[in-house]
Each structure stands twice: as C-alpha cells, then as structure tokens.
Design a protein around this motif. Structure first.
Motif, PDB file in Angstrom:
ATOM      1  N   ALA A 128       0.827  -1.209   0.000  1.00 42.90           N
ATOM      2  CA  ALA A 128       0.000   0.000   0.000  1.00 42.90           C
ATOM      3  C   ALA A 128       0.860   1.257   0.000  1.00 42.90           C
ATOM      4  O   ALA A 128       0.561   2.220  -0.724  1.00 42.90           O
ATOM      5  N   VAL A 129       1.928   1.267   0.787  1.00 44.80           N
ATOM      6  CA  VAL A 129       2.824   2.426   0.819  1.00 44.80           C
ATOM      7  C   VAL A 129       3.530   2.592  -0.515  1.00 44.80           C
ATOM      8  O   VAL A 129       3.698   3.713  -1.021  1.00 44.80           O
ATOM      9  N   THR A 130       3.935   1.482  -1.129  1.00 45.62           N
ATOM     10  CA  THR A 130       4.597   1.558  -2.431  1.00 45.62           C
ATOM     11  C   THR A 130       3.667   2.136  -3.490  1.00 45.62           C
ATOM     12  O   THR A 130       4.073   2.988  -4.298  1.00 45.62           O
ATOM     13  N   LEU A 131       2.419   1.687  -3.509  1.00 47.80           N
ATOM     14  CA  LEU A 131       1.457   2.241  -4.465  1.00 47.80           C
ATOM     15  C   LEU A 131       1.171   3.706  -4.171  1.00 47.80           C
ATOM     16  O   LEU A 131       1.019   4.516  -5.094  1.00 47.80           O
ATOM     17  N   PHE A 132       1.078   4.065  -2.900  1.00 48.21           N
ATOM     18  CA  PHE A 132       0.825   5.452  -2.529  1.00 48.21           C
ATOM     19  C   PHE A 132       1.972   6.364  -2.950  1.00 48.21           C
ATOM     20  O   PHE A 132       1.753   7.531  -3.290  1.00 48.21           O
ATOM     21  N   SER A 133       3.203   5.829  -2.937  1.00 52.83           N
ATOM     22  CA  SER A 133       4.379   6.632  -3.277  1.00 52.83           C
ATOM     23  C   SER A 133       4.826   6.457  -4.714  1.00 52.83           C
ATOM     24  O   SER A 133       5.757   7.160  -5.143  1.00 52.83           O
ATOM     25  N   LEU A 139       7.661   8.588  -6.977  1.00 50.89           N
ATOM     26  CA  LEU A 139       8.934   7.910  -7.234  1.00 50.89           C
ATOM     27  C   LEU A 139       9.170   7.688  -8.717  1.00 50.89           C
ATOM     28  O   LEU A 139      10.274   7.895  -9.230  1.00 50.89           O
ATOM     29  N   VAL A 140       8.129   7.267  -9.443  1.00 48.15           N
ATOM     30  CA  VAL A 140       8.279   7.017 -10.882  1.00 48.15           C
ATOM     31  C   VAL A 140       8.569   8.307 -11.622  1.00 48.15           C
ATOM     32  O   VAL A 140       9.436   8.363 -12.511  1.00 48.15           O
ATOM     33  N   LYS A 141       7.872   9.383 -11.287  1.00 47.74           N
ATOM     34  CA  LYS A 141       8.104  10.659 -11.962  1.00 47.74           C
ATOM     35  C   LYS A 141       9.492  11.194 -11.684  1.00 47.74           C
ATOM     36  O   LYS A 141      10.140  11.773 -12.550  1.00 47.74           O
ATOM     37  N   THR A 191       7.714  21.092 -11.273  1.00 46.52           N
ATOM     38  CA  THR A 191       7.166  19.768 -11.514  1.00 46.52           C
ATOM     39  C   THR A 191       7.464  18.799 -10.370  1.00 46.52           C
ATOM     40  O   THR A 191       7.058  17.656 -10.429  1.00 46.52           O
ATOM     41  N   ARG A 192       8.160  19.276  -9.366  1.00 43.89           N
ATOM     42  CA  ARG A 192       8.528  18.392  -8.276  1.00 43.89           C
ATOM     43  C   ARG A 192       7.329  18.117  -7.386  1.00 43.89           C
ATOM     44  O   ARG A 192       6.538  18.996  -7.093  1.00 43.89           O
ATOM     45  N   MET A 193       7.234  16.864  -6.953  1.00 39.93           N
ATOM     46  CA  MET A 193       6.158  16.447  -6.070  1.00 39.93           C
ATOM     47  C   MET A 193       6.769  15.719  -4.884  1.00 39.93           C
ATOM     48  O   MET A 193       7.875  15.177  -4.960  1.00 39.93           O
ATOM     49  N   PHE A 194       6.008  15.721  -3.789  1.00 38.72           N
ATOM     50  CA  PHE A 194       6.418  15.014  -2.588  1.00 38.72           C
ATOM     51  C   PHE A 194       5.431  13.883  -2.309  1.00 38.72           C
ATOM     52  O   PHE A 194       4.267  13.933  -2.726  1.00 38.72           O
ATOM     53  N   ILE A 195       5.908  12.882  -1.610  1.00 38.34           N
ATOM     54  CA  ILE A 195       5.019  11.780  -1.222  1.00 38.34           C
ATOM     55  C   ILE A 195       3.952  12.294  -0.261  1.00 38.34           C
ATOM     56  O   ILE A 195       2.763  12.017  -0.418  1.00 38.34           O
ATOM     57  N   LEU A 196       4.379  13.042   0.734  1.00 40.35           N
ATOM     58  CA  LEU A 196       3.473  13.728   1.658  1.00 40.35           C
ATOM     59  C   LEU A 196       3.651  15.218   1.435  1.00 40.35           C
ATOM     60  O   LEU A 196       4.738  15.765   1.669  1.00 40.35           O
TER      61      LEU A 196
END
Length: 398
Positions: A133-138, A142-144, A156-161
């Motif tokens: 679940a954490v991997t899918l959420f992140s 991570l891929v971008k 264009t930078r994004m954060f997990i949280l």
C-alpha cells in the motif's frame, strides 16, 4: 520477562521501535522522538493545505487531509498504548505463564502452537500488505522522479506527503533527501499501524486457544460411566482458568476499547476524503494514477475496521462455547455438588466476552456490515456535499 512463541520477532522489533515493549532502556527517547516527529509532520501538512488552498485542486486537499487524519489516529494509538503500558505488561505476563503451563498436555500444546503460527502468518501478511500500500501510494512521485532526467525544474517536483517545508528544496540533494525521509517515515508508520492491529488478532487468538483448552478440560472433567468423578483440584483448576480468561479479555478490552472508538470515528472521515478523491478522479487524464494511489489506502481503512469487528465477534463466539462445552459434558451423572459448580460456570459464561467501541457498543460482524454500508452510502453523499462546498467557495472567490 521471557515470552516464547507468543509474539513474533517482527512484532517485537516494531513494538521496541515505538517504545511499547516492556523493559526497554531507551523508552523515553523513543516516545519523545515519535511524538515530535508525528506532530511536526502534521503541522507541515496543515501549513501546506492552508498556504496552497487556492492553488491546488480540492480533491488533492481531501487526499492530504485523509493522510493527516490517519497520522493523528496513529499518534492517539501510540499514546493509549503508552498510557496503558501496565495493562499491556500484564497481558504479556499472562501469556508467558500460559505458555509455561501448556506443556502439561498434548492438546494444549498443539492448540497454542497452531494459534501462534496463525498469528505469525497474519503478522507477515499484514506487513506485506501495508508495504504494498505504501509503495502504491508513493509510486506516482517515485516514478516521476526517476523518469525526470532534469530535476532542476522545481515546478514539476512532487512530494510523497505534501508539506510546506521551512527550508529551500530547490537543490537536487535536498529534494531527494526529503523524498527518502518521507518514504521511510511513511513505511515505518504504516507498518506500525498494521502491526498494532495484528497484535489484537494475536491476543484474540491466544485467548481463543485458552478457551479451547478450557472446553477440552470440561469435556474430560466428567468421565464416562465406570470411572471416578472429578476431584476438587480439577474443579478448582477449571474455575481458576475460566477466571483468568475473563481477566485476560478485560485487559484486551481496556487496551483496545478507546482505540476502536477513535478508529471508527476517524475511518468515517478518511473514507469520505478518499471517496471524494476516487470519485472525482474518474474521467480525468491522470485519474488512474490517483485511483491506484488512494485505492490501497481505502482498502487499508476497511481492513482495519474489519479486523476490530472480527476480533469482537470471534471473542464473543468463543466465550459462548464455554457454556456449550459445560452443558455437553456428563455433569448430570455426577453428584449434586459437582454439577452445581458446572451450573454456576454455565451461568457465568452467559455474560459473553467482547470488545466494545468506547464502552458504547460491541464490536461484531453485524457492526462491520452496518458500518460498511454506511461508508459506501457516505462516499456518495459526502462527495455531493463536498462538491457543493467547493463550488460555493470558488464562486465566492470569483
């Protein structure tokens, strides 16, 4: 305190990490660290929502609020475990004593070993499920980040949280460090949330095994015709074991009752937020990414509610089996003194053991079905309601 075959090594590691396992040397440091870390994380997320309220989509705000509420519930869980540390220590001590006595018969050893293996399997499955679940959420971030060959493009930078950090994240090293810290923080907290729920299953399976052993002793208490009846020591041992099961169940109730109350209140909010995000993502160009990101989070919330309701149902059903086993024994062929003792045990077992939601209502599968139907209905009603609020806010700003 030596506890064998009761709590798995994975569970012990996480309980030590969050200052819950007894007799730790650095318990105050662990507790202070996680209090500060979780409070700072929530403050930074709230700052992001306040400062970017008019700049980001409303569905993203709902997703962020869902994560914030989940962290708040996790902090409350930790505080309850810390406050109830003495109760938790008593539970572990009683489990250790049960393991020391289980070698007396093959049936008791077999029952407790099977339940311990089931508990360990469930712990491993929970750890794997929450990691996925954490991997899918992140995965979106991570891929971008991996695909972006030039991370200097700050926009264009994004954060997990999503956080409003008090320092400059324009440099690549700082940005990557923040991503790594967020991912590690998220996976540690999510695994701890899942394993605290798995601990409840561990405790419930243990008390279920003790009830099975008690039922077996009741069936063997009154032998068939031609054999001597039960002695006073055997009757006393059965009564004491029944009382220990009741005490153990009360300790579980004391430890998880208010956790269940906070959980069911928070799950309503989180599922509303996630439901809004999932519904509004349908038909968008990046809708599949948003759905995959929040779907596992949504399933985790439902699984958490199911674990608590299943535990209450399992404990109630097991406690009912004590009276059934006593009634099915050959108590009516013994003398009046022994049969009177069994009658008192049957009467006592009619007060079923259970886990309550804040001392208000019992946890059961019927409760989960009603809560699930409410959640499903609430997704659509809350989505319509939140859409109206969003449109009203936008119209006023224009």
């Amino acid at each position: 305190m030596k506890i064998q075959n009761t709590v798995s090594q994975v569970m012990k590691i996480w309980l030590r990490m969050f200052g819950i396992w007894p007799n730790m040397s650095c318990v105050l440091f662990c507790r202070l660290f996680w209090i500060v870390a979780l409070i700072v994380e929530q403050i930074l997320q709230y700052r992001y929502v306040v400062n970017h309220f008019h700049l980001i989509e409303f569905s993203e705000i709902m997703s962020i609020l869902g994560a914030i509420v989940a962290y708040t519930v996790f902090l409350i869980k930790l505080i309850i475990f810390w406050v109830k540390q003495r109760t938790f220590n008593k539970i572990l001590m009683m489990m250790a004593i049960d393991w020391e006595k289980c070698s007396s018969t093959k049936f008791s050893m077999f029952t407790m070993t099977c339940n311990a293996k089931r508990s360990q399997r469930f712990v491993n499955m929970t750890a794997i499920f929450y990691a996925i679940a954490v991997t899918l959420f992140s995965s979106n971030v991570l891929v971008k980040h991996v695909d972006d060959g030039k991370p200097s493009n700050v926009s264009t930078r994004m954060f997990i949280l999503q956080m409003d950090l008090p320092f400059d994240v324009n440099r690549r090293f700082v940005y990557e460090s923040v991503i790594i810290v967020q991912f590690l923080h998220l996976i540690l907290c999510s695994e701890a949330i899942g394993l605290l729920n798995a601990l409840l299953i561990n405790l419930i399976l243990h008390v279920g095994g003790q009830i099975d052993i008690l039922c077996q002793n009741l069936m063997e208490m009154f032998p068939k015709k031609g054999k001597s009846g039960p002695n006073n020591f055997m009757i006393k041992e059965i009564i004491e074991k029944h009382q220990k099961i009741i005490t153990f169940s009360r300790y579980i109730e004391d430890l998880y009752s208010y956790i269940a109350l906070v959980l069911f209140i928070s799950d309503t909010l989180i599922i509303c937020f996630l439901g809004f995000t999932i519904v509004t993502s349908i038909g968008r160009s990046d809708g599949m990414e948003s759905i995959m990101k929040n779907l596992a989070f949504y399933l985790n919330m439902n699984m958490e509610a199911f674990i608590f309701c299943f535990s209450g149902e399992y404990l109630s059903a097991k406690s009912k089996s004590i009276g059934d086993a006593a009634y099915d024994s050959l108590w009516y062929k013994s003398d009046s003194r022994d049969s009177r003792t069994v009658q008192f045990l049957i009467m006592r077992s009619q007060n079923q053991l259970t886990i309550t939601i804040g001392k208000i209502m019992n946890l059961s599968l019927d409760r989960f079905s009603s809560v699930s139907s409410f959640f499903t209905r609430d997704i659509f009603f809350s989505t319509d309601f939140i859409l109206k609020i969003a449109l009203l806010i936008i119209s006023r700003n224009q």
